[in-house]
Design an enzyme around this catalytic site. Sequence first.
Site, PDB file in Angstrom:
ATOM      1  N   GLY A  46     -33.765  23.155  84.598  1.00 19.12           N
ATOM      2  CA  GLY A  46     -34.191  23.972  83.453  1.00 19.12           C
ATOM      3  C   GLY A  46     -35.200  23.248  82.477  1.00 19.12           C
TER       4      GLY A  46
ATOM      5  N   GLY B  42     -36.639  24.799  79.133  1.00 19.00           N
ATOM      6  CA  GLY B  42     -35.889  25.382  77.813  1.00 19.00           C
ATOM      7  C   GLY B  42     -35.965  24.385  76.923  1.00 19.00           C
ATOM      8  CD  GLN B  43     -32.512  24.213  71.692  1.00 18.07           C
ATOM      9  OE1 GLN B  43     -31.445  24.370  72.032  1.00 18.07           O
ATOM     10  NE2 GLN B  43     -32.633  23.774  70.156  1.00 18.07           N
TER      11      GLN B  43
ATOM     12  CB  ILE C 117     -35.782  29.957  87.608  1.00 24.37           C
ATOM     13  CG1 ILE C 117     -35.528  30.277  85.900  1.00 24.37           C
ATOM     14  CG2 ILE C 117     -34.549  29.168  87.886  1.00 24.37           C
ATOM     15  CD1 ILE C 117     -34.953  31.174  85.513  1.00 24.37           C
TER      16      ILE C 117
ATOM     17  CE1 TYR D   6     -23.098  27.482  76.275  1.00 26.93           C
ATOM     18  CE2 TYR D   6     -21.632  26.852  74.143  1.00 26.93           C
ATOM     19  CZ  TYR D   6     -22.995  26.566  75.090  1.00 26.93           C
ATOM     20  OH  TYR D   6     -23.842  25.788  74.702  1.00 26.93           O
TER      21      TYR D   6
ATOM     22  CE  LYS E 199     -22.354  24.386  77.939  1.00 31.86           C
ATOM     23  NZ  LYS E 199     -23.307  24.028  78.841  1.00 31.86           N
TER      24      LYS E 199
HETATM   25  C1  AKB Z   1     -24.853  27.234  70.957  1.00 31.34           C
HETATM   26  O1  AKB Z   1     -24.822  27.708  69.682  1.00 31.34           O
HETATM   27  O2  AKB Z   1     -24.400  28.145  71.680  1.00 31.34           O
HETATM   28  C2  AKB Z   1     -25.304  25.919  71.090  1.00 31.34           C
HETATM   29  C3  AKB Z   1     -24.238  25.155  71.297  1.00 31.34           C
HETATM   30  C4  AKB Z   1     -23.831  24.454  70.139  1.00 31.34           C
HETATM   31  O3  AKB Z   1     -23.714  24.833  72.278  1.00 31.34           O
HETATM   32  N1  AKB Z   1     -26.269  25.555  70.385  1.00 31.34           N
END
Ligand code: AKB
Length: 318
Positions: free
Chosen positions: A8, A11-12, A35, A143, A147
């Site tokens: 990656g 990416g950012q 990718i 998300y 995580k």
């Molecule tokens: C998001 O906002 O999804 C990310 C994070 C805090 O994981 N920047």
Amino acid sequence: MKNILVIGSTGQIGSELTHKLREIYGGSHVVAGYIPGAEPKGALAEGGPSAVADVTDGEQLAAVVAEHGVDTIYNLAALLSVVAEQKPRLAWKIGIDGLWNVLEVARERQCAVFTPSSIGSFGPNTPHELTPQDTIQRPRTIYGVSKVTTELLSDYYYQKYGVDTRSVRFPGLISYVTPPGGGTTDYAVDIFYAAVRGERFVCPIAEGTRMDMMYMPDGLRAAISLMEADPTRLRHRNGFNVTAMSFAPENIYAQIKRRVPTFEMEYRVDPLKQAIAESWPDSLDDSCAREEWGWRPEYGIAAMTRDMLEKLTARLAS
Ligand code: AKB
């Protein structure tokens, strides 16, 4: 000497982390993984080797690791929180099926692995003020679920197979280089673009909603110094709370307005982003990171705002 693969790299985080790692370890020792469709360009392409490294393709990862003699992997492949809610299956495929592939390659070839976790790994019933290192993690976003799984799976590979896995729970990362895409904390970057372009900012997060944030140079230092830390001092591994500041939209607006007096902001709250933001901590306790590997941020809100405005103004003018 380390041989590093950044998955990656365009990416950012990856675009800046790859440069930083090349400064430290030498360009030829850091492979920029990407990718198809997100190829490295300019200095990123010219500063060292690059290779297609798709986390969803374990065989391809194994081949890149073997070809470049990789011993350390920074696995930055993930969808951010808002876009993950729209594409939950893809978020899992990249974040967890992909992590499984990375960990398997790391197990077979004895690589150390850094995979970021996030403040998104916490949920509504987590203590919100000075959120402890070890506490309730029951997120309600895909998300967050991915995580927490990232942290647990990484710990599992360390305990069962001795894979040297480490991670931090990143707060919102603020940078003038590569914009984030699809995160809940993105407003804290977007507000700077509006200020520098002379536009009125429409804030999707409600007044009074505090979240942890960090300037990218501190984020890069956090990742690299954790990977360099003496393992005998680490009581935790995946993932460490780290923070540099905690603010609400009105606080960052006030900081910018001090330097750009004509800047204006209004609120138009996005219900999805707001619900996610409210489920996340208001402020993290990062004392374990400070004690176990000497974590210290260098930028608070004022220093970060000054530097962001200066650097972004120069970047957008060029
Ligand atoms: C998001 O906002 O999804 C990310 C994070 C805090 O994981 N920047």
